[in-house]
Design an enzyme around this catalytic site. Sequence first.
Site, mmCIF file in Angstrom:
data_model
loop_
_atom_site.group_PDB
_atom_site.id
_atom_site.type_symbol
_atom_site.label_atom_id
_atom_site.label_comp_id
_atom_site.label_asym_id
_atom_site.label_seq_id
_atom_site.Cartn_x
_atom_site.Cartn_y
_atom_site.Cartn_z
ATOM 1 N N ASN A 131 -7.946 41.380 30.600
ATOM 2 C CA ASN A 131 -7.211 40.010 30.211
ATOM 3 C C ASN A 131 -8.471 39.247 29.959
ATOM 4 O O ASN A 131 -9.674 39.406 30.034
ATOM 5 C CB ASN A 131 -6.500 39.577 31.524
ATOM 6 N N CYS A 173 -0.690 46.329 29.049
ATOM 7 C CA CYS A 173 -0.511 45.247 27.931
ATOM 8 C C CYS A 173 0.405 45.922 26.785
ATOM 9 O O CYS A 173 0.019 46.681 25.945
ATOM 10 C CB CYS A 173 -1.820 44.921 27.461
ATOM 11 N N GLU A 213 1.044 33.793 31.693
ATOM 12 C CA GLU A 213 0.386 35.035 31.732
ATOM 13 C C GLU A 213 -0.719 35.023 32.688
ATOM 14 O O GLU A 213 -1.631 34.370 32.682
ATOM 15 C CB GLU A 213 -0.254 35.591 30.427
ATOM 16 N N CYS A 238 4.481 37.878 25.143
ATOM 17 C CA CYS A 238 3.965 38.940 26.141
ATOM 18 C C CYS A 238 4.743 40.256 26.183
ATOM 19 O O CYS A 238 6.137 39.951 26.190
ATOM 20 C CB CYS A 238 4.027 38.343 27.456
ATOM 21 N N THR A 269 4.995 43.158 27.919
ATOM 22 C CA THR A 269 5.664 43.703 29.039
ATOM 23 C C THR A 269 6.665 42.586 29.590
ATOM 24 O O THR A 269 7.587 43.102 30.318
ATOM 25 C CB THR A 269 4.677 43.921 30.072
#
Length: 264
Positions: free
Chosen positions: A64, A73, A195, A205, A207
Amino acid sequence: MQIDFTKMSGAGNDFIVIDNRQSVFSLTHEQVRTMCARRTGIGADGLVLVETSESTDFRMNYHNADGYPGTMCGNGGRCAVWFAHLLGIRPAAGRYRFNAGPGTYEAEVTGEESVRLHMLPPTDFRDDMQAGAWNCHFVNTGSPHAITYVNDLDKIDVFAEGRAIRHREELFPGGANVNFLEVTAPDALSIRTFERGVEDETLACGTGTVAAALMSYRLGKVASSPVKVTVRSGETLMVGFNDAMDEIYLEGPARVVYRGTITL
Ligand SMILES: N[C@@H](CCC[C@H](N)C(=O)O)C(=O)O
């Protein structure tokens, strides 16, 4: 140290992608943070190292923007597949298998800068968790996601509200990504995501998008698969799944924005 990188966008979720198959780079937490910093670095939601794997076409090593290793990710995985395709890791194949964290994923190139990623089955569905004024649901789609439904997505202060929910460790040990959803049609949603690890709203995003579609189908808020999910960038991601939720895909754009070299 000079590092060649490719800046990529997965529906607005943006990544620094590096070919590390020769294992040249072992980046520190501070180096990843420096590279992902919006004003003083390259700027990205995360960093993807494409590395060799003994059992698959490649390994995706994801961090990240905060510099720490992330969990799965989805958009980064889609970008890694298009990056691998451009590298010619499996020329003319179009179908890839790669490791990410403890999982093995399959994906296929479905067009120019378009990738379909097959996700692992979700775990840990939970309902009706009260985070302050927000009634949340939860599911793990490779990353932990809190989900709440709203009527007017554009009016939500995603940064403030999302950050508060993200840190409710008594509800979500280790924290969670936070998704605000608006149902827009029997097969469509709009989503905004705060996030974890970016510690801000991102433009998409992966997921989280999968979590949104699966939770909404499970709760009867959408009626069919695939679900069209409009993300904050304005782009659309598609989530397809079977009733058993053991066959799931995330499909959408994975674009090269530019290539560059950075000196650390
Ligand atoms: N943007 C990613 C999610 C990356 C991991 C997440 N921030 C976390 O730490 O849980 C995606 O596309 O899934």
